[in-house]
Design a protein around this motif. Sequence first.
Motif, mmCIF file in Angstrom:
data_model
loop_
_atom_site.group_PDB
_atom_site.id
_atom_site.type_symbol
_atom_site.label_atom_id
_atom_site.label_comp_id
_atom_site.label_asym_id
_atom_site.label_seq_id
_atom_site.Cartn_x
_atom_site.Cartn_y
_atom_site.Cartn_z
ATOM 1 N N PHE A 256 0.850 -1.188 0.000
ATOM 2 C CA PHE A 256 0.000 0.000 0.000
ATOM 3 C C PHE A 256 0.885 1.237 0.000
ATOM 4 C CE2 PHE A 256 -2.164 -3.459 2.073
ATOM 5 C CZ PHE A 256 -3.370 -3.506 1.384
ATOM 6 N N GLY A 257 0.483 2.242 -0.751
ATOM 7 C CA GLY A 257 1.270 3.464 -0.837
ATOM 8 C C GLY A 257 0.389 4.696 -0.855
ATOM 9 N N LEU A 258 1.036 5.836 -0.925
ATOM 10 C CA LEU A 258 0.330 7.111 -0.998
ATOM 11 C C LEU A 258 0.647 7.758 -2.339
ATOM 12 C CD1 LEU A 258 -1.468 8.910 0.840
ATOM 13 C CD2 LEU A 258 0.601 10.223 1.344
ATOM 14 N N SER A 259 -0.401 8.062 -3.105
ATOM 15 C CA SER A 259 -0.222 8.652 -4.428
ATOM 16 C C SER A 259 -1.160 9.837 -4.596
ATOM 17 C CB SER A 259 -0.489 7.608 -5.525
ATOM 18 O OG SER A 259 0.384 6.499 -5.385
ATOM 19 N N ALA A 260 -0.827 10.695 -5.570
ATOM 20 C CA ALA A 260 -1.585 11.913 -5.859
ATOM 21 C C ALA A 260 -1.791 11.993 -7.364
ATOM 22 C CB ALA A 260 -0.813 13.133 -5.352
ATOM 23 N N PRO A 261 -2.605 12.932 -7.833
ATOM 24 C CA PRO A 261 -2.730 13.114 -9.286
ATOM 25 C C PRO A 261 -1.379 13.457 -9.916
ATOM 26 C CG PRO A 261 -4.472 14.288 -8.127
ATOM 27 C CD PRO A 261 -3.505 13.833 -7.083
#
Length: 327
Positions: A256-261
């Motif tokens: 699991f990770g953290l992503s943005a546009p």
Amino acid sequence: MSKPTPRRAALSLAPALALAALAAPALAQSWPSQPIRLVVPFAPGGTTDLIARLVATPLGESLGQPVVVENRPGAGATLGSLQVAQSPPDGHVLVLSSIASHAIAPALYSNVRYDALTDFTHVALLSLNPSVIVAHPRLGPADMADLARRHREDGRGLDMASSGAGSSNHLLIVRLGQILGKELNHIPFRGAGPAMTAVIGGQVPLMSDSLPSAAAHIRQGSVRALATSGEARHPAFPEVPTLREAGFDLVTSSWFGLSAPARLPASVTDRLSREVLAVLARPEVQSRFAEFGGTPGTLDPAGFTQFVASELARWEPVVRESGAKPD
């Protein structure tokens, strides 16, 4: 009217480009200027939701704005991921990216409307987690050998739940069936929480789940852990054998990770990554990860982007060769 020359066109764009260049530092200085939405593309109660809420509160404290978790399940985690991919790249909308949404779904679904690499800014890897096979304590198999025996003798085969089509646990079920020589009946749910509820209630005898979301239920005795999918027994559950120890040559982990546009300004990306990795390094957060069987991530934007690219390359042939289909 004469057609604009390339030079005239470039000159006409110059003011806009100059404004964009000035706007990036201004955004970085003012960000975050409002609460941050963290979209979790699964239902409440699963590993994704657990990790999101574990990180969200301390991250909001560090940034000075609350990080609000918003569950948007559906279509193998692609609906919530698409919503974020189409959002403005201002740092106020993020997604809990995962092996399901950013490595498996692009190969499993023919109509995914985002590119897992180019439509996102990948900020940080949050967690790596083994899977665990759990059973209803009375109705389910006692161990993996009993599972194999029952599956062989049952004319239609055993049912096994997962958090949904396209999840790493869906593919683990497919691979287990291949090793057993007989397909397991995949029962997809809209998230790990509803799937676990069905197993505890006796509607489905078995489930493939990420260890963090199953940990509390295993400790409470609501379900029986048959095997984990890691390279070695997990320190949080040393009594549970690995699939390899149980005779199944199968090792896999979800992430699991953290992503943005895409096109999130580098200054915002870098600050967000630093704050996230600082949260993951906190002793109390590390302790919670150890308690539920997860391993905190340490990858920055460059490392996490490379990791997502490698996972895409790894899982595409696995999905193709497994014959897995969306349920």
